[in-house]
Design a protein around this motif. Structure first.
Motif, mmCIF file in Angstrom:
data_model
loop_
_atom_site.group_PDB
_atom_site.id
_atom_site.type_symbol
_atom_site.label_atom_id
_atom_site.label_comp_id
_atom_site.label_asym_id
_atom_site.label_seq_id
_atom_site.Cartn_x
_atom_site.Cartn_y
_atom_site.Cartn_z
ATOM 1 N N VAL A 33 0.951 -1.680 -0.050
ATOM 2 C CA VAL A 33 -0.388 0.395 -0.136
ATOM 3 C C VAL A 33 0.863 1.321 -0.014
ATOM 4 N N VAL A 34 0.783 2.571 -0.957
ATOM 5 C CA VAL A 34 1.594 3.451 -1.426
ATOM 6 C C VAL A 34 0.691 4.319 -1.018
ATOM 7 N N SER A 35 1.394 5.758 -0.919
ATOM 8 C CA SER A 35 0.299 7.301 -0.347
ATOM 9 C C SER A 35 1.576 7.500 -1.422
ATOM 10 N N ARG A 36 0.585 8.603 -2.816
ATOM 11 C CA ARG A 36 1.016 8.804 -3.448
ATOM 12 C C ARG A 36 0.684 10.824 -3.605
ATOM 13 N N PRO A 37 1.678 11.851 -2.942
ATOM 14 C CA PRO A 37 1.207 12.891 -3.373
ATOM 15 C C PRO A 37 0.540 13.605 -3.742
ATOM 16 N N SER A 38 1.520 13.937 -4.776
ATOM 17 C CA SER A 38 1.263 13.941 -6.710
ATOM 18 C C SER A 38 -0.343 13.790 -7.016
ATOM 19 N N PHE A 39 -0.719 12.429 -6.962
ATOM 20 C CA PHE A 39 -1.930 11.824 -6.869
ATOM 21 C C PHE A 39 -2.842 11.851 -6.134
ATOM 22 N N ALA A 40 -2.739 12.699 -4.835
ATOM 23 C CA ALA A 40 -3.559 12.905 -3.364
ATOM 24 C C ALA A 40 -4.318 11.688 -3.221
ATOM 25 N N ASP A 41 -3.785 10.669 -3.317
ATOM 26 C CA ASP A 41 -3.916 9.192 -2.974
ATOM 27 C C ASP A 41 -3.394 7.876 -2.368
ATOM 28 N N VAL A 42 -3.965 7.121 -2.333
ATOM 29 C CA VAL A 42 -3.454 5.383 -0.873
ATOM 30 C C VAL A 42 -3.586 4.499 -2.190
ATOM 31 N N VAL A 43 -2.764 3.601 -3.151
ATOM 32 C CA VAL A 43 -3.354 2.885 -3.459
ATOM 33 C C VAL A 43 -2.640 1.705 -2.901
ATOM 34 N N ARG A 45 -7.887 1.797 -4.919
ATOM 35 C CA ARG A 45 -7.843 3.195 -4.714
ATOM 36 C C ARG A 45 -8.419 3.731 -3.769
ATOM 37 N N PHE A 46 -8.130 5.205 -2.461
ATOM 38 C CA PHE A 46 -8.344 5.640 -2.030
ATOM 39 C C PHE A 46 -7.979 7.047 -2.657
ATOM 40 N N PRO A 47 -8.937 7.941 -2.981
ATOM 41 C CA PRO A 47 -8.390 9.055 -2.746
ATOM 42 C C PRO A 47 -9.022 10.354 -1.584
ATOM 43 N N VAL A 48 -7.323 11.130 -0.894
ATOM 44 C CA VAL A 48 -7.766 11.488 0.214
ATOM 45 C C VAL A 48 -8.361 12.626 -0.072
ATOM 46 N N SER A 49 -8.533 13.305 1.181
ATOM 47 C CA SER A 49 -9.784 14.463 1.355
ATOM 48 C C SER A 49 -8.620 15.968 0.904
ATOM 49 N N GLY A 50 -9.228 16.801 -0.234
ATOM 50 C CA GLY A 50 -7.683 17.812 -0.242
ATOM 51 C C GLY A 50 -7.275 16.868 -1.630
ATOM 52 N N VAL A 95 -2.784 6.985 6.845
ATOM 53 C CA VAL A 95 -2.444 8.491 5.984
ATOM 54 C C VAL A 95 -3.216 9.938 6.130
ATOM 55 N N SER A 96 -1.910 10.034 6.426
ATOM 56 C CA SER A 96 -2.580 11.748 6.190
ATOM 57 C C SER A 96 -2.782 12.376 5.282
ATOM 58 N N ALA A 97 -3.723 13.675 5.373
ATOM 59 C CA ALA A 97 -4.149 14.152 3.654
ATOM 60 C C ALA A 97 -3.713 15.294 4.200
ATOM 61 N N SER A 98 -3.190 15.842 3.743
ATOM 62 C CA SER A 98 -2.300 17.114 4.228
ATOM 63 C C SER A 98 -2.298 18.485 4.434
ATOM 64 N N THR A 99 -3.108 18.455 2.850
ATOM 65 C CA THR A 99 -3.748 19.428 2.564
ATOM 66 C C THR A 99 -5.522 19.770 3.603
ATOM 67 N N ALA A 100 -5.827 18.957 3.723
ATOM 68 C CA ALA A 100 -7.635 18.695 4.236
ATOM 69 C C ALA A 100 -7.218 18.216 5.818
ATOM 70 N N LEU A 158 -7.814 3.591 7.085
ATOM 71 C CA LEU A 158 -8.251 2.331 6.189
ATOM 72 C C LEU A 158 -7.787 1.085 6.481
ATOM 73 N N ASP A 159 -8.854 0.094 6.444
ATOM 74 C CA ASP A 159 -8.187 -1.399 5.829
ATOM 75 C C ASP A 159 -7.772 -1.579 4.981
ATOM 76 N N ILE A 160 -6.174 -2.086 4.583
ATOM 77 C CA ILE A 160 -5.240 -2.321 4.518
ATOM 78 C C ILE A 160 -5.053 -3.100 3.617
ATOM 79 N N ASP A 161 -6.501 -4.364 3.171
ATOM 80 C CA ASP A 161 -7.138 -4.755 1.913
ATOM 81 C C ASP A 161 -8.381 -4.838 1.480
ATOM 82 N N THR A 162 -8.881 -3.828 2.290
ATOM 83 C CA THR A 162 -10.176 -3.712 0.558
ATOM 84 C C THR A 162 -9.931 -1.807 0.393
ATOM 85 N N GLY A 163 -9.187 -0.701 0.858
ATOM 86 C CA GLY A 163 -9.000 0.644 1.359
ATOM 87 C C GLY A 163 -10.184 1.768 2.043
ATOM 88 N N LYS A 164 -11.350 0.568 2.261
ATOM 89 C CA LYS A 164 -12.638 1.019 2.744
ATOM 90 C C LYS A 164 -11.652 1.801 4.046
#
Length: 417
Positions: free
Chosen positions: A117-127, A139-144, A161-166, A172-178
């Motif tokens: 599971v990876v947080s991607r700053p420029s894409f504002a998400d976790v996959v 894929r989970f789009p973070v707030s902000g 995961v920190s949503a830094s602009t929000a 999140l559930d690591i298996d489902t992304g919920k």
């Protein structure tokens, strides 16, 4: 009234402090991989959107590589179609990204070693990426508009995961992304830490690190920065720690209160943390709610004293502790060295030359400190016992976060890679 307040503080502190495990148990627990799995280190190469998987101990040789942006075309199409997303994407590139996109900030493998599971700053998400195929599981789009540091629960089932602009942390559930829950933080949430029993999450907010108002007199413009402690089941706030007050009480009124990387002692009675602009770290006692010691580390004479030239208000960024709890390892980011510090005496060992070290963690066998040299595209191992360099291993462009994890025992990379 004072006695009642003291009892309350002690009871909260007691709830946040855990029983220390014997050093031998801690060390053996780190090195024991579940059946059918292999312990590895994941190295996130932030600027090229890859993660190198290397041996967790010994020679730290490369085992495989993962493309963490297999969906780049789809993500860029979304960004280019939305003017606000496009503006933030460009802002990340030209500020915190130092002219580069940020594609791999933080990562953790799933307990079964089948996904990362990876947080991607420029894409504002976790996959979540399937380690066998390299494809996106969820894929989970973070707030902000920006994702940042993460933390994994002790049982490996949840990621925060920190949503830094929000000013929000998602859990999140690591298996489902919920999403299981979320909580509010100070400005620009950054580091997250689960306590060892999984009952609490500590979040450190760092405020606005991209402005040039870096002199102590302008520190108040950097935003609301504090530590937020929440119950990891209800995600309700348990405690807020404003380090401004604690720093002032310790006589450090000119210090920034932006808490950067931090690490608990083995019994979680002490927190060792870095702050913006400081070449060193501080010790915070959880039970008494006070800063108890400060360690100033050497300055590199070649490092400019112009704070506006320091990346994202960092001076030192990265701190870890050996399993026995006797040594700290510090990444002197802008001073181009890393060093091991004796926890009892706070005496530092040799200054090991490294190029813009951005993170510090511990090897799988607990013997070495691993720092990511973002300026040299390699990771370097430093012996906790001697403080001397052991070896370096090449990785991708601008390594930052380094995390222990697991892959399938016979894994060498996604199919077709």
């Amino acid at each position: 009234m004072a006695a009642s307040r003291t009892r309350h503080l002690c009871s909260v502190a007691a709830a946040l402090v855990l029983t220390v495990a014997a050093p031998a148990t801690a060390a053996s627990a780190r090195s024991a991989a579940p059946a059918g799995l292999r312990e590895v280190l994941f190295v996130g190469n932030n600027w090229d959107g890859t993660a190198d998987v290397i041996r967790s101990s010994g020679d730290f040789a490369k085992i495989g590589r993962i493309n963490v942006i297999p969906d780049k075309d789809a993500r860029m199409a979304e960004i280019n179609a939305d003017p606000i997303k496009w503006i933030y994407f460009q802002a990340i590139r030209n500020s915190v990204g130092e002219g580069h996109d940020q594609f791999a900030d933080d990562m953790y493998s799933t307990p079964d070693g089948r996904s990362v599971v990876v947080s991607r700053p420029s894409f504002a998400d976790v996959v979540s990426l399937d380690l066998a195929t390299g494809k996106v599981n969820w894929r989970f789009p973070v707030s902000g508009y920006r994702a940042d540091h993460m933390a994994v629960s002790p049982d490996g089932t949840r990621v925060a995961v920190s949503a830094s602009t929000a000013n929000t942390v998602h859990v999140l559930d690591i298996d489902t992304g919920k999403q299981l829950g979320s909580f509010a933080t100070g400005d620009k949430p950054h580091e997250n830490i689960f306590t060892k029993d999984g009952k609490y999450i500590w979040n450190m907010s760092i405020g606005d690190v991209n402005t040039d108002l870096d002199s102590p007199g302008w520190d108040w413009t950097k935003g609301d920065r504090h530590i937020t402690v929440v119950d990891a089941t209800t995600y309700k706030q348990v405690k807020v720690i404003d380090m401004r007050q604690r720093l002032d009480a310790f006589g450090l009124k000119d210090f920034s209160d932006a808490v950067r990387p931090a690490v608990f002692s083995a019994d979680e009675s002490k927190l060792y943390f870095q702050v913006s602009f400081f070449n060193g770290f501080l010790e915070y006692d959880v039970a008494t709610d006070k800063i108890t010691r400060m360690k100033t580390l050497p300055k590199n004479p070649a490092t400019s004293e112009d704070r506006t030239t320091w990346v994202n208000d960092s001076r030192h960024h990265g701190i870890s502790m050996n399993p026995e709890g006797t040594k700290l390892c510090v990444a002197g980011t802008m001073d181009d060295y890393a060093t091991v510090v004796d926890r009892a005496s706070l005496q530092e060992g040799p200054l090991v030359a490294t190029s813009k070290p951005y993170w510090a963690t511990v090897s799988g066998d607990g013997k070495d400190c691993i720092v990511s040299e973002s300026g040299a595209d390699q990771v370097t191992a430093i012996d906790f016992a001697t403080g001397k360099k052991v070896t370096s291993a090449p990785v991708g462009d601008h390594p930052q976060r380094v995390r222990l994890g697991h892959v399938q025992a016979d894994w060498t990379g996604p199919s077709g890679s």
